[in-house]
Write a protein that holds these residues in place. Structure first.
Motif, PDB file in Angstrom:
ATOM      1  N   SER A   1      -8.262   2.052   8.379  1.00  0.00           N
ATOM      2  CA  SER A   1      -8.225   1.192   7.445  1.00  0.00           C
ATOM      3  C   SER A   1      -6.165   0.993   7.841  1.00  0.00           C
ATOM      4  CB  SER A   1      -8.458   1.076   6.046  1.00  0.00           C
ATOM      5  OG  SER A   1      -7.231   2.013   5.300  1.00  0.00           O
ATOM      6  N   TRP A   2      -5.522   2.173   7.841  1.00  0.00           N
ATOM      7  CA  TRP A   2      -4.563   1.571   8.421  1.00  0.00           C
ATOM      8  C   TRP A   2      -3.988   0.300   9.498  1.00  0.00           C
ATOM      9  CZ3 TRP A   2      -3.716   3.076  13.665  1.00  0.00           C
ATOM     10  CH2 TRP A   2      -4.027   4.364  13.105  1.00  0.00           C
ATOM     11  N   ILE A   3      -5.931   0.837  10.147  1.00  0.00           N
ATOM     12  CA  ILE A   3      -5.085  -0.270  11.784  1.00  0.00           C
ATOM     13  C   ILE A   3      -4.760  -1.531  11.245  1.00  0.00           C
ATOM     14  CG2 ILE A   3      -7.386  -0.745  11.873  1.00  0.00           C
ATOM     15  CD1 ILE A   3      -6.810   0.417  14.749  1.00  0.00           C
TER      16      ILE A   3
ATOM     17  N   ASP B   1       0.830  -1.117  -0.031  1.00  0.00           N
ATOM     18  CA  ASP B   1      -0.262  -0.064   0.259  1.00  0.00           C
ATOM     19  C   ASP B   1       1.213   1.231  -0.055  1.00  0.00           C
ATOM     20  OD1 ASP B   1      -2.405  -1.378  -0.082  1.00  0.00           O
ATOM     21  OD2 ASP B   1      -2.266  -1.177   1.664  1.00  0.00           O
ATOM     22  N   MET B   2       1.976   0.906   0.775  1.00  0.00           N
ATOM     23  CA  MET B   2       2.712   2.655   0.713  1.00  0.00           C
ATOM     24  C   MET B   2       3.325   2.482  -0.326  1.00  0.00           C
ATOM     25  SD  MET B   2       3.396   5.063   2.772  1.00  0.00           S
ATOM     26  CE  MET B   2       3.586   3.955   4.615  1.00  0.00           C
ATOM     27  N   GLU B   3       3.991   1.253  -1.464  1.00  0.00           N
ATOM     28  CA  GLU B   3       4.616   1.005  -2.105  1.00  0.00           C
ATOM     29  C   GLU B   3       3.024   1.911  -3.951  1.00  0.00           C
ATOM     30  OE1 GLU B   3       6.271  -1.066  -5.916  1.00  0.00           O
ATOM     31  OE2 GLU B   3       6.581  -1.690  -4.632  1.00  0.00           O
ATOM     32  N   ALA B   4       2.563   1.878  -3.380  1.00  0.00           N
ATOM     33  CA  ALA B   4       0.827   1.817  -4.640  1.00  0.00           C
ATOM     34  C   ALA B   4       0.787   3.850  -4.281  1.00  0.00           C
ATOM     35  CB  ALA B   4      -0.384   1.478  -3.820  1.00  0.00           C
ATOM     36  N   ALA B   5       0.928   4.635  -2.719  1.00  0.00           N
ATOM     37  CA  ALA B   5       1.001   5.499  -2.980  1.00  0.00           C
ATOM     38  C   ALA B   5       2.119   6.306  -3.608  1.00  0.00           C
ATOM     39  CB  ALA B   5       0.628   5.929  -0.791  1.00  0.00           C
ATOM     40  N   THR B   6       3.366   6.095  -2.955  1.00  0.00           N
ATOM     41  CA  THR B   6       4.640   6.638  -3.323  1.00  0.00           C
ATOM     42  C   THR B   6       4.074   6.839  -4.999  1.00  0.00           C
ATOM     43  OG1 THR B   6       5.817   5.255  -1.914  1.00  0.00           O
ATOM     44  CG2 THR B   6       6.694   6.641  -4.053  1.00  0.00           C
ATOM     45  N   GLN B   7       4.129   5.540  -5.514  1.00  0.00           N
ATOM     46  CA  GLN B   7       3.551   5.993  -7.083  1.00  0.00           C
ATOM     47  C   GLN B   7       3.127   6.639  -7.342  1.00  0.00           C
ATOM     48  OE1 GLN B   7       2.528   1.648  -8.454  1.00  0.00           O
ATOM     49  NE2 GLN B   7       4.768   0.428  -8.150  1.00  0.00           N
ATOM     50  N   GLU B   8       1.758   7.072  -6.888  1.00  0.00           N
ATOM     51  CA  GLU B   8       0.879   8.275  -6.796  1.00  0.00           C
ATOM     52  C   GLU B   8       0.923   9.291  -7.160  1.00  0.00           C
ATOM     53  OE1 GLU B   8      -2.986   9.987  -8.122  1.00  0.00           O
ATOM     54  OE2 GLU B   8      -2.620   7.717  -8.262  1.00  0.00           O
TER      55      GLU B   8
ATOM     56  N   ALA C   1      -9.667   0.878  20.271  1.00  0.00           N
ATOM     57  CA  ALA C   1     -10.291   1.916  20.863  1.00  0.00           C
ATOM     58  C   ALA C   1      -9.553   3.328  20.138  1.00  0.00           C
ATOM     59  CB  ALA C   1     -11.052   2.006  22.045  1.00  0.00           C
ATOM     60  N   VAL C   2      -7.901   3.104  21.185  1.00  0.00           N
ATOM     61  CA  VAL C   2      -7.424   4.378  21.130  1.00  0.00           C
ATOM     62  C   VAL C   2      -7.019   4.792  19.870  1.00  0.00           C
ATOM     63  CG1 VAL C   2      -5.169   5.479  22.280  1.00  0.00           C
ATOM     64  CG2 VAL C   2      -6.565   4.655  24.076  1.00  0.00           C
ATOM     65  N   LEU C   3      -6.521   4.049  19.431  1.00  0.00           N
ATOM     66  CA  LEU C   3      -5.911   4.144  18.269  1.00  0.00           C
ATOM     67  C   LEU C   3      -6.855   4.425  16.668  1.00  0.00           C
ATOM     68  CD1 LEU C   3      -2.983   2.728  19.510  1.00  0.00           C
ATOM     69  CD2 LEU C   3      -3.914   1.823  17.254  1.00  0.00           C
ATOM     70  N   LEU C   4      -8.281   4.243  17.304  1.00  0.00           N
ATOM     71  CA  LEU C   4      -9.357   4.852  15.722  1.00  0.00           C
ATOM     72  C   LEU C   4     -10.152   6.151  16.208  1.00  0.00           C
ATOM     73  CD1 LEU C   4     -11.639   1.410  15.643  1.00  0.00           C
ATOM     74  CD2 LEU C   4     -10.432   2.508  14.176  1.00  0.00           C
ATOM     75  N   SER C   5      -9.873   6.704  17.449  1.00  0.00           N
ATOM     76  CA  SER C   5      -9.572   8.033  17.858  1.00  0.00           C
ATOM     77  C   SER C   5      -9.519   9.122  17.386  1.00  0.00           C
ATOM     78  CB  SER C   5      -9.549   7.972  19.492  1.00  0.00           C
ATOM     79  OG  SER C   5      -8.466   8.443  19.753  1.00  0.00           O
ATOM     80  N   ALA C   6     -10.125   9.847  17.123  1.00  0.00           N
ATOM     81  CA  ALA C   6     -10.248  11.202  16.274  1.00  0.00           C
ATOM     82  C   ALA C   6      -8.659  11.450  16.618  1.00  0.00           C
ATOM     83  CB  ALA C   6     -10.982  12.533  16.231  1.00  0.00           C
ATOM     84  N   GLU C   7      -8.604  12.015  18.319  1.00  0.00           N
ATOM     85  CA  GLU C   7      -7.104  12.634  19.027  1.00  0.00           C
ATOM     86  C   GLU C   7      -6.398  11.670  18.371  1.00  0.00           C
ATOM     87  OE1 GLU C   7      -5.950  14.751  23.251  1.00  0.00           O
ATOM     88  OE2 GLU C   7      -7.715  13.605  22.872  1.00  0.00           O
TER      89      GLU C   7
END
Length: 367
Positions: A243-245, A201-208, A278-284
């Protein structure tokens, strides 16, 4: 001569008053004594309670410091070592560099098309390694701190309940030691299971992000910073929100029961994982992660300008000459915590400590 009856009639009022005064005095004395005993008992109870609270604080602090030490000395260094090995293994640039050097020394061994393809591949992999190293180092640093604070809060709650239910001070682990170690060990999920999809996924983002950026284009510090941040922004926005979680922790039956109104069979480890998710999914947390990545990218670009003074990125270089510098920065991002200046920078970011202070104080439902 006055009779007894006459004396009684004459002085009975005085007698009644005297008896009343004496009785009232005795009653007040008894009441005061009872009140004094109640005060003494209350003072003793408060003294015992203060001693219990102080003992609770000492024990909780000792357990918390033990967890912090385990995380700082073992968990994060182990995770960073594994991360460094996996990145070096999965995103190895040596073969590409060898082929390009061979083609430079022996031009006939590579066609022009093959050279361009190798340079293009080197460009994509170099920036993929850079962006992945920034993201993973930041994430592991924050995630281990999330773990420590969640365990610390559990220790506080468990210790308080223990002293409420019993005046004894029996020894033993408040949070099950096996669950504690298993929970801290989940930091390795990224290296053991999350790395293949993370790289893809990081490679796809890099290509973009690098689409249209030619090797001859001039890159300065601003362009480099914008490019790395663009890769990270594209990467973080891929797929569904958060989705990165999936790179950091498993989605299994334990964490999927977070919405169960009465999860009576949830283990302590599962509860810890549910709270961490729950913490990782929080907006903060998302805001803190973004702030930290920006600061780390700033530090990377600044260090590149200081490290490569002979051909400084600050003045602008062709992208082809920037790639070796990008490649050389990645091992520094993945150094062990005691030597890793970027991890130290993350710890000193002003917004980080208040976030974890609130995390330690709040109950899981706050997230």
């Amino acid at each position: 001569m006055l009779s007894v009856r006459d004396l009684w009639r004459r002085h009975r009022r005085k007698v009644f008053i005297s008896v009343g005064v004496l009785g009232s005095g005795y009653l007040l004395y008894k009441l005061y004594g009872a009140h004094r005993r109640r005060l003494d008992a209350l003072e003793r109870e408060l003294a015992i309670q203060r001693e219990s609270e102080e003992l609770m604080k000492v024990q909780m602090q000792a357990h918390f410091e033990n967890i912090q030490t385990i995380s700082d000395v073992m968990t994060l260094p182990h995770a960073m070592h594994n991360l460094s090995c996996r990145v070096a293994e999965e995103l190895d640039l040596s073969q590409l560099l060898e082929r390009l050097l061979q083609g430079k020394g022996q031009p006939s061994t590579l066609t022009q098309s093959e050279k361009l393809n190798l340079w293009e591949r080197l460009k994509i992999l170099s920036f993929t390694r850079m962006a992945l190293s920034v993201w993973a180092t930041t994430m592991l640093s924050l995630y281990t701190k999330v773990q420590v604070n969640i365990l610390g809060r559990h220790l506080y709650i468990d210790t308080a309940r223990r002293f409420e239910s019993s005046s004894t001070t029996e020894s033993g682990d408040l949070v099950d030691k096996e669950d504690q170690q298993k929970f801290l060990g989940t930091v390795d999920f990224l290296c053991q299971h999350g790395m293949p999809p993370l790289i893809s996924d990081m490679e796809a983002a890099t290509q973009e992000a690098l689409k249209g950026k030619q090797l001859s284009h001039f890159f300065n510090s601003t362009a480099l910073h914008e490019t790395i941040m663009q890769i990270l922004i594209i990467f973080m926005s891929q797929g569904s929100p958060h989705s990165w979680i999936k790179y950091v922790m498993p989605e299994d039956s334990a964490t999927s029961r977070i919405d169960d109104p009465a999860p009576s069979d949830v283990t302590e480890f599962e509860q810890l994982m549910t709270e961490a998710r729950a913490v990782l999914l929080s907006a903060e947390f998302g805001s803190i992660l973004e702030i930290c990545m920006k600061v780390v990218v700033n530090a990377v670009v600044e260090q590149m300008g200081a490290k490569f003074r002979g051909g400084s990125i600050a003045m602008g270089l062709p992208l082809a000459r920037v790639l070796p510098q990008v490649a050389q920065m990645c091992p520094l991002l993945l150094e062990e915590p005691s030597k890793n200046q970027f991890i130290r920078i993350i710890k000193c970011i002003p917004e980080v400590e208040p976030f974890f202070t609130r995390l330690y104080a709040n109950m899981p439902s706050a997230y």
